[in-house]
Design a protein around this motif. Structure first.
Motif, short mmCIF file in Angstrom:
data_model
loop_
_atom_site.label_atom_id
_atom_site.label_comp_id
_atom_site.label_asym_id
_atom_site.label_seq_id
_atom_site.Cartn_x
_atom_site.Cartn_y
_atom_site.Cartn_z
N GLY A 1 -37.66 -19.86 43.93
CA GLY A 1 -38.18 -20.85 44.87
C GLY A 1 -39.60 -20.55 45.33
N PHE A 2 -39.84 -19.32 45.74
CA PHE A 2 -41.18 -18.95 46.22
C PHE A 2 -42.20 -18.92 45.09
CE2 PHE A 2 -39.12 -16.39 49.92
CZ PHE A 2 -38.83 -17.58 50.55
N GLY A 3 -41.74 -18.62 43.87
CA GLY A 3 -42.66 -18.57 42.73
C GLY A 3 -43.31 -19.92 42.47
N GLU A 4 -42.53 -20.99 42.57
CA GLU A 4 -43.11 -22.32 42.38
C GLU A 4 -44.17 -22.60 43.43
OE1 GLU A 4 -42.66 -24.58 40.05
OE2 GLU A 4 -41.29 -23.30 38.92
N GLY B 1 -36.63 -9.08 51.71
CA GLY B 1 -38.08 -9.23 51.83
C GLY B 1 -38.86 -8.07 51.26
N GLU B 2 -38.33 -6.85 51.41
CA GLU B 2 -39.05 -5.70 50.91
C GLU B 2 -39.03 -5.60 49.39
OE1 GLU B 2 -35.31 -2.57 51.50
OE2 GLU B 2 -37.03 -2.55 52.86
N ARG B 3 -38.22 -6.42 48.72
CA ARG B 3 -38.16 -6.42 47.26
C ARG B 3 -38.89 -7.61 46.64
NH1 ARG B 3 -33.01 -3.32 45.14
NH2 ARG B 3 -32.45 -2.12 46.98
N LEU B 4 -39.53 -8.39 47.48
CA LEU B 4 -40.31 -9.53 46.99
C LEU B 4 -41.77 -9.11 46.93
CD1 LEU B 4 -38.70 -12.49 48.97
CD2 LEU B 4 -38.58 -12.13 46.52
N GLY B 5 -42.26 -8.86 45.74
CA GLY B 5 -43.66 -8.46 45.57
C GLY B 5 -44.27 -9.19 44.39
N VAL B 6 -45.43 -9.82 44.60
CA VAL B 6 -46.13 -10.55 43.54
C VAL B 6 -47.13 -9.62 42.89
CG1 VAL B 6 -47.60 -12.53 43.02
CG2 VAL B 6 -45.81 -12.74 44.75
N GLU C 1 -47.13 -19.22 35.70
CA GLU C 1 -45.96 -18.36 35.96
C GLU C 1 -46.35 -17.27 36.95
OE1 GLU C 1 -42.96 -15.32 33.53
OE2 GLU C 1 -44.57 -16.39 32.50
N THR C 2 -45.49 -17.03 37.92
CA THR C 2 -45.68 -15.95 38.88
C THR C 2 -45.04 -14.68 38.34
OG1 THR C 2 -45.60 -17.53 40.70
CG2 THR C 2 -45.35 -15.20 41.27
N ILE C 3 -45.80 -13.59 38.32
CA ILE C 3 -45.28 -12.30 37.86
C ILE C 3 -44.76 -11.55 39.07
CG2 ILE C 3 -45.83 -10.16 36.64
CD1 ILE C 3 -48.16 -11.62 35.33
N TRP C 4 -43.44 -11.36 39.13
CA TRP C 4 -42.81 -10.69 40.26
C TRP C 4 -42.54 -9.23 39.92
CZ3 TRP C 4 -42.29 -12.87 44.96
CH2 TRP C 4 -42.35 -14.26 45.05
N ARG C 5 -42.59 -8.40 40.92
CA ARG C 5 -42.19 -7.01 40.78
C ARG C 5 -40.68 -6.95 40.60
NH1 ARG C 5 -44.02 -4.97 45.58
NH2 ARG C 5 -46.11 -5.27 44.71
N ASP C 6 -40.23 -6.01 39.76
CA ASP C 6 -38.80 -5.88 39.50
C ASP C 6 -38.07 -5.53 40.79
OD1 ASP C 6 -36.31 -5.56 38.46
OD2 ASP C 6 -36.79 -3.89 37.13
N PRO C 7 -37.09 -6.34 41.22
CA PRO C 7 -36.40 -6.05 42.49
C PRO C 7 -35.36 -4.94 42.37
CG PRO C 7 -35.50 -8.04 41.52
CD PRO C 7 -36.65 -7.62 40.64
N GLU C 8 -34.99 -4.56 41.17
CA GLU C 8 -33.95 -3.55 41.02
C GLU C 8 -34.54 -2.15 41.16
OE1 GLU C 8 -30.90 -3.92 38.07
OE2 GLU C 8 -31.63 -5.91 37.50
N SER C 9 -33.71 -1.24 41.65
CA SER C 9 -34.12 0.16 41.81
C SER C 9 -33.73 0.93 40.55
CB SER C 9 -33.45 0.78 43.04
OG SER C 9 -33.83 0.07 44.21
N ARG C 10 -34.72 1.41 39.83
CA ARG C 10 -34.47 2.16 38.60
C ARG C 10 -35.28 3.44 38.63
NH1 ARG C 10 -34.95 -3.16 36.17
NH2 ARG C 10 -32.96 -3.86 35.29
N THR C 11 -34.75 4.48 37.99
CA THR C 11 -35.48 5.74 37.89
C THR C 11 -36.50 5.66 36.76
OG1 THR C 11 -33.86 6.70 36.38
CG2 THR C 11 -33.46 6.99 38.75
N ILE C 12 -37.45 6.59 36.79
CA ILE C 12 -38.49 6.60 35.75
C ILE C 12 -37.87 6.87 34.38
CG2 ILE C 12 -40.57 7.80 34.97
CD1 ILE C 12 -41.27 8.29 37.86
N LYS D 1 -29.63 -12.41 45.11
CA LYS D 1 -30.27 -13.20 46.17
C LYS D 1 -31.80 -13.13 46.06
CE LYS D 1 -29.92 -11.68 50.41
NZ LYS D 1 -29.40 -11.39 51.77
N VAL D 2 -32.32 -11.95 45.76
CA VAL D 2 -33.78 -11.80 45.65
C VAL D 2 -34.31 -12.62 44.48
CG1 VAL D 2 -35.62 -10.16 45.15
CG2 VAL D 2 -33.82 -9.55 46.77
N ARG D 3 -33.61 -12.61 43.35
CA ARG D 3 -34.08 -13.39 42.20
C ARG D 3 -34.04 -14.88 42.51
NH1 ARG D 3 -35.00 -10.07 38.08
NH2 ARG D 3 -33.77 -8.14 37.86
N ASP D 4 -33.08 -15.32 43.30
CA ASP D 4 -33.04 -16.72 43.70
C ASP D 4 -34.24 -17.06 44.58
OD1 ASP D 4 -31.44 -19.33 44.05
OD2 ASP D 4 -31.82 -18.70 46.12
#
Length: 505
Positions: A389-392, A84-89, A417-428, A382-385
Motif C-alpha cells: 500500500g505505501f509503495g504505491e 514500523g521499524e521494519r518499513l524502510g525504503v 517500483e519501490t525498493i523496500w528493505r527486507d523485513p525479515e530478520s536473517r543472519t549474515i 503484515k509488514v509486506r501488506d
C-alpha cells in the motif's frame, strides 16, 4: 469581505467543506448503534500512552488518575512500532522511464536521480514519520512542491492539518486538498487550498476557526495577498494536479484508513482496568489487617473518641494483661488473579494485532531460531501488506517530484517500483548461503547483492570496486605479439605419433 461559499467547487465552497471535514475528524463520533469511533486526538493520545481513565466503582476519580501514572503500560506503542521499524525504503526503479536510459540494464537498477531527490529531502528519516503517522492516525500525506531552486521539496503532513477530496466516482484522482494550520508568529489561522488548476491562500484572525457546513458566507476569513502576487491570493498550479499524496493505512478495513491500534483499543482499556484493580488490591488488600476481640478501648477525656490502642509497626508486639482478649488477622488478597487477567489480555492483544508474543511479554528462554521466526510470521505478513500500500504512494510521490523537475518520462512511468528493505530478520551466514545458491541458479550478481540487504548506493560502489579488482588482477607481463603468435601457430608440431608415419618419398 466575506468569502462566498455557495457556488459548488468554488474556493470558498472547498474551504468550508474540507475545513469542516478536517475539524470533525479530530473528535470522537458516536454512530447510530451507539458505538464510539475514536477521533484523531484519541488515537494520538492512545499511541502516546495517555489513555482515558477507567471507571472503578467506589474509588475517587482523582485517586484513579494518580494510580494511572504508575499503572499504565503502553502496549499500543509496540503494536505500532513493531511493523514500523521494519518499513524502510532503499530506492526506486523506473523500468519504462523512456528512451533517455543509457541501456536496458540501467533500467533495472535503482534510479540515481530518484535517490538524489530522496536524499535532498532527508527522507531516510522523514519517511519513518510518514509511516508512523499513517499507522497511528489512519493516514498521512506527503506534499510535493517546487523549491526556490526549482528542485522538488517533499514534506510530511498530518491528517490533523490536511484533508483531501477525491473526484466523484474516482478514488485515485484528487479534486482538492486543504492544509489548515495555526501561524505561531502571528496567532492567526492560515489555510492553503489546492485544486488541479489553482492554489488559493486564506487567513483568519481566530486561532480556533469553525465551519458549520451550511453558511453561505465564511465571515472572518480573508484572502491572503502574497507579495509576489499583488493581484490577489490565487496563483496557477503549475503541476496540474493536487500535490498531496495520501498514505492510507489498512484501506481494506475502512476507505479513509484504519489505525494500526484501532481494533485493540478496547483490549488496552481492559488491561488498564486490570492494572488499576491490581494497584487497589495491593494498596488495600495485600497487607494483612489485624483484629482484636474482647479488648476494652479507652476514650479521650477531652473529645470522647476512642483511643487507638495499638499502632501497626513491624518492630512492636501487641500484648495485653487481659486473658480474655483474642488477636487475629485477615488473609491478604490474592493478587495472582489480577496478574493472570493482564496476561490473558496481552495474549489477546498479540493475537489480534499479530505482534510477536515475545515482543510483549519479553520472556525468551530456550527458544530455537526457527520458533522465533515462526512467531514473527504474522508480523512479516503484515509488514509486506503495508509495503504494497505505501509503495504505491511513494511511487506517486516520486512521479510528482519528476513532474516538478520537468522529467515527463519518469513523471508518467507507471512501471515504477519501490525498493523496500527486507523485513525479515536473517543472519549474515543465511544471506551468504542463499546468495551462493542463487548464483548457481543463474540469478544476476546485482540481484543477489540486493537480496543480501545492501542499499543501491552500496551496490553501486561495489560495482566500481569489482571493476577495479578485475583490473588489478590482470597479468602485468606484456602479451606475446600477434606476429609471433602467427609464426608459432604455423610451425609443424613433431610428436611421438609423427615418427611412426612412413616417409612420403
Amino acid at each position: 469581505m466575506p468569502i462566498d461559499a455557495t457556488k459548488v467547487e468554488s474556493p470558498g465552497w472547498w474551504l468550508q467543506r474540507l475545513g469542516k471535514k478536517l475539524l470533525d475528524e479530530r473528535d470522537d463520533r458516536v454512530g447510530d448503534d451507539n458505538e464510539v469511533t475514536p477521533g484523531l486526538t484519541s488515537l494520538r493520545h492512545a499511541a502516546e500512552g495517555k489513555p482515558k481513565l477507567p471507571h472503578v466503582p467506589g474509588v475517587d476519580p482523582r485517586e484513579i488518575k494518580e494510580w494511572m501514572r504508575d499503572a499504565r503500560t503502553n502496549w499500543l506503542s509496540l503494536v505500532i512500532d513493531s511493523p514500523g521499524e521494519r518499513l524502510g525504503v532503499d530506492g526506486f526503479r523506473f523500468d519504462d522511464a523512456g528512451s533517455d536510459r543509457e541501456s536496458a540494464d540501467d533500467a533495472r537498477v535503482s534510479d540515481s536521480e530518484a535517490n538524489r531527490i530522496w536524499q535532498e529531502n532527508s527522507m531516510d528519516a522523514d519517511s519513518a514519520l510518514v509511516h508512523y503517522g499513517a499507522m497511528s492516525q489512519r493516514r498521512a500525506f506527503v506534499l510535493v512542491e517546487r523549491g526556490d531552486d526549482g528542485r522538488p521539496v517533499l514534506t510530511h503532513e498530518t491528517p490533523t492539518q490536511v484533508s483531501v477530496e477525491h473526484e466523484q466516482g474516482n478514488r485515485r484522482k484528487l479534486a482538492a486538498g486543504l492544509k489548515l494550520w495555526r501561524d505561531d508568529w502571528t496567532g492567526n489561522t492560515r489555510a492553503t487550498l489546492w485544486t488541479p488548476t489553482d492554489v488559493h491562500e486564506f487567513t483568519t484572525r481566530t486561532s480556533n476557526p469553525t465551519f458549520s457546513g451550511r453558511a453561505a458566507e465564511l465571515r472572518g476569513w480573508d484572502a491572503l495577498a502574497l507579495p509576489t502576487h499583488p493581484d490577489g491570493s490565487s496563483r496557477t498550479n503549475d503541476l496540474g494536479v493536487v500535490p498531496l499524496v495520501p498514505f492510507i493505512n489498512r484501506r481494506n478495513r475502512r476507505p479513509e484508513g484504519f489505525a494500526e491500534h484501532e481494533d485493540v483499543l478496547s483490549i488496552q482499556n481492559r488491561i488498564n482496568l486490570s492494572l488499576i484493580n491490581l494497584i487497589a488490591a495491593m494498596k488495600y488488600g495485600a497487607f494483612r489487617q489485624r483484629w482484636a476481640a474482647g479488648l476494652v478501648v479507652d476514650e479521650d477525656p477531652l473529645t470522647g473518641k476512642p483511643i487507638q490502642p495499638y499502632q501497626l509497626d513491624i518492630r512492636k508486639l501487641w500484648t495485653t494483661d487481659n486473658p480474655d482478649v483474642k488477636f487475629g488477622e485477615f488473609a491478604a488478597t490474592d493478587l495472582m488473579p489480577y496478574v493472570r487477567a493482564v496476561e490473558a489480555a496481552v495474549q489477546d492483544l498479540a493475537a489480534i494485532s499479530r505482534t510477536p508474543p515475545h515482543y510483549l511479554i519479553g520472556a525468551v528462554v530456550n527458544v530455537s531460531g526457527d520458533a522465533l521466526k515462526a512467531a514473527e510470521t504474522g508480523l512479516i505478513s503484515k509488514v509486506r501488506d503495508r509495503q504494497r500500500g505505501f509503495g504505491e504512494s511513494w511511487e506517486n510521490v516520486m512521479r510528482l517530484a519528476f513532474r516538478v523537475t520537468g522529467d515527463e518520462a519518469r513523471a508518467t512511468a507507471w512501471g515504477a517500483e519501490t525498493i523496500w528493505r527486507d523485513p525479515e530478520s536473517r543472519t549474515i551466514s543465511e544471506l551468504a548461503d542463499a546468495a551462493v545458491k542463487k548464483a548457481s541458479a543463474g540469478v544476476p550478481w546485482r540481484q543477489r547483492m540486493e537480496d543480501m540487504g545492501y542499499t543501491p548506493a552500496q551496490i553501486a560502489r561495489m560495482e566500481i570496486d569489482r571493476a577495479a579488482d578485475a583490473l588489478n588482477a590482470a597479468p602485468t607481463e606484456d602479451p606475446e605479439p600477434v606476429s609471433l603468435q602467427a609464426k608459432r601457430d604455423s610451425r609443424t608440431l613433431i610428436t611421438r605419433e609423427a615418427d611412426d608415419v612412413p616417409d612420403a618419398a
